[in-house]
Design an enzyme around this catalytic site. Structure first.
Site, mmCIF file in Angstrom:
data_model
loop_
_atom_site.group_PDB
_atom_site.id
_atom_site.type_symbol
_atom_site.label_atom_id
_atom_site.label_comp_id
_atom_site.label_asym_id
_atom_site.label_seq_id
_atom_site.Cartn_x
_atom_site.Cartn_y
_atom_site.Cartn_z
ATOM 1 N N GLU A 27 50.163 30.279 38.876
ATOM 2 C CA GLU A 27 49.100 29.394 38.365
ATOM 3 C C GLU A 27 48.775 29.722 36.903
ATOM 4 O O GLU A 27 48.610 28.817 36.082
ATOM 5 C CB GLU A 27 47.829 29.559 39.207
ATOM 6 N N HIS A 44 37.700 27.034 41.267
ATOM 7 C CA HIS A 44 38.971 27.385 41.884
ATOM 8 C C HIS A 44 39.213 28.865 41.672
ATOM 9 O O HIS A 44 38.943 29.386 40.593
ATOM 10 C CB HIS A 44 40.136 26.604 41.246
ATOM 11 N N TYR A 62 48.739 22.510 42.782
ATOM 12 C CA TYR A 62 48.549 22.565 44.227
ATOM 13 C C TYR A 62 49.855 22.481 45.014
ATOM 14 O O TYR A 62 49.824 22.557 46.241
ATOM 15 C CB TYR A 62 47.555 21.490 44.681
HETATM 16 P P1 ADP Z 1 40.471 26.831 48.104
HETATM 17 O O1 ADP Z 1 40.051 26.142 46.834
HETATM 18 O O2 ADP Z 1 39.307 27.434 48.826
HETATM 19 O O3 ADP Z 1 41.607 27.795 47.911
HETATM 20 P P2 ADP Z 1 42.422 25.028 49.292
HETATM 21 O O4 ADP Z 1 43.463 25.683 48.461
HETATM 22 O O5 ADP Z 1 42.659 24.949 50.760
HETATM 23 O O6 ADP Z 1 40.982 25.690 49.094
HETATM 24 O O7 ADP Z 1 42.159 23.541 48.759
HETATM 25 C C1 ADP Z 1 42.048 23.302 47.376
HETATM 26 C C2 ADP Z 1 40.872 22.407 47.094
HETATM 27 O O8 ADP Z 1 41.089 21.143 47.736
HETATM 28 C C3 ADP Z 1 39.542 22.883 47.643
HETATM 29 O O9 ADP Z 1 38.884 23.799 46.798
HETATM 30 C C4 ADP Z 1 38.785 21.570 47.736
HETATM 31 O O10 ADP Z 1 38.282 21.157 46.460
HETATM 32 C C5 ADP Z 1 39.860 20.598 48.161
HETATM 33 N N1 ADP Z 1 39.973 20.427 49.632
HETATM 34 C C6 ADP Z 1 40.485 21.319 50.514
HETATM 35 N N2 ADP Z 1 40.486 20.826 51.774
HETATM 36 C C7 ADP Z 1 39.972 19.583 51.687
HETATM 37 C C8 ADP Z 1 39.702 18.527 52.631
HETATM 38 N N3 ADP Z 1 39.990 18.641 53.919
HETATM 39 N N4 ADP Z 1 39.153 17.376 52.168
HETATM 40 C C9 ADP Z 1 38.874 17.219 50.885
HETATM 41 N N5 ADP Z 1 39.098 18.155 49.936
HETATM 42 C C10 ADP Z 1 39.644 19.324 50.315
HETATM 43 MG MG MG Z 2 43.611 27.515 47.412
#
Ligand code: ADP
Ligand code: MG
Length: 193
Positions: free
Chosen positions: A165, A154, A49
């Protein structure tokens, strides 16, 4: 040909959705070129991440916007602070139990991978997507329990992110290069039956 990383998160495994999730990717015509079940550790989650240096800020901004759109007060108005918290919670969530990591390859694999997965908050994800169909998660529900958004899967967000990744989750020799008879139908200019 484009590749994307798809990970079935611990809740997907626990809810017996491995087959369902794989079949949604498989039926599009994308090709499965790597797959393993594994236990992720915090180091992997942290690296995953933070590949995008702006991820914390972006994740925080997205959360704050979602709260504001619903006329609610976000837990913090500082996107980076929200992002830091999310990362801490993600370590607990992703490392809670085994996950299934996969690489899918094909035309526009990254875009398609996201389309099938749906948007981050399951509650607002479209029906027909994995998150929309199989989860009722919301920002409020996750924050109320001080946990990460639990959303089954994911999927890489961009081609650049996908390449990095994949290099993090798989070694080169775990990614297979093979031909499917189907590929002729999907990609060859002149095909006959
Ligand atoms: P995505 O998985 O849709 O690409 P992001 O990369 O923004 O989303 O975030 C990674 C993961 O972090 C999300 O899939 C979710 O599990 C978690 N997440 C994202 N935003 C939040 C939040 N505000 N509170 C809690 N968990 C979150
Ligand atoms: Mg993401």
């Amino acid at each position: 040909m484009e590749k994307t990383l798809i990970v079935i998160k611990p809740d997907g495994v626990q809810r017996n959705l491995i087959g369902e999730i794989i079949s949604r990717y498989e039926r599009t015509g994308l090709k499965l070129v790597a797959l393993k079940m594994m236990q992720a550790d915090e180091n992997l989650v942290e690296k995953h991440y933070t590949i995008d240096p702006d991820w914390k800020k972006n994740v925080g901004t997205k959360a704050i916007e979602s709260y504001e759109k619903k006329g609610l007060q976000p837990p913090s108005n500082d996107p980076v602070e929200v992002g830091e918290d999310v990362l801490k919670r993600l370590k607990i969530y992703i490392c809670a139990a085994p996950v299934v990591a996969m690489v899918w390859q094909g035309n526009e694999a990254v875009k398609l991978g996201r389309k099938i997965c749906g948007s981050t908050e399951s509650l607002s994800a479209e029906m027909g997507t994995i998150r929309g169909d199989y989860s009722l998660e919301s920002y409020q529900l996750a924050d109320g329990s001080e946990r990460a958004i639990v959303n089954l899967v994911h999927a890489s967000g961009s081609v650049e992110e996908a390449d990095q990744e994949i290099a993090l989750w798989f070694t080169e020799n775990e990614i297979l290069n093979y031909k499917l008879i189907r590929d002729t139908l999907l990609y060859d200019k002149n095909w006959t039956i």
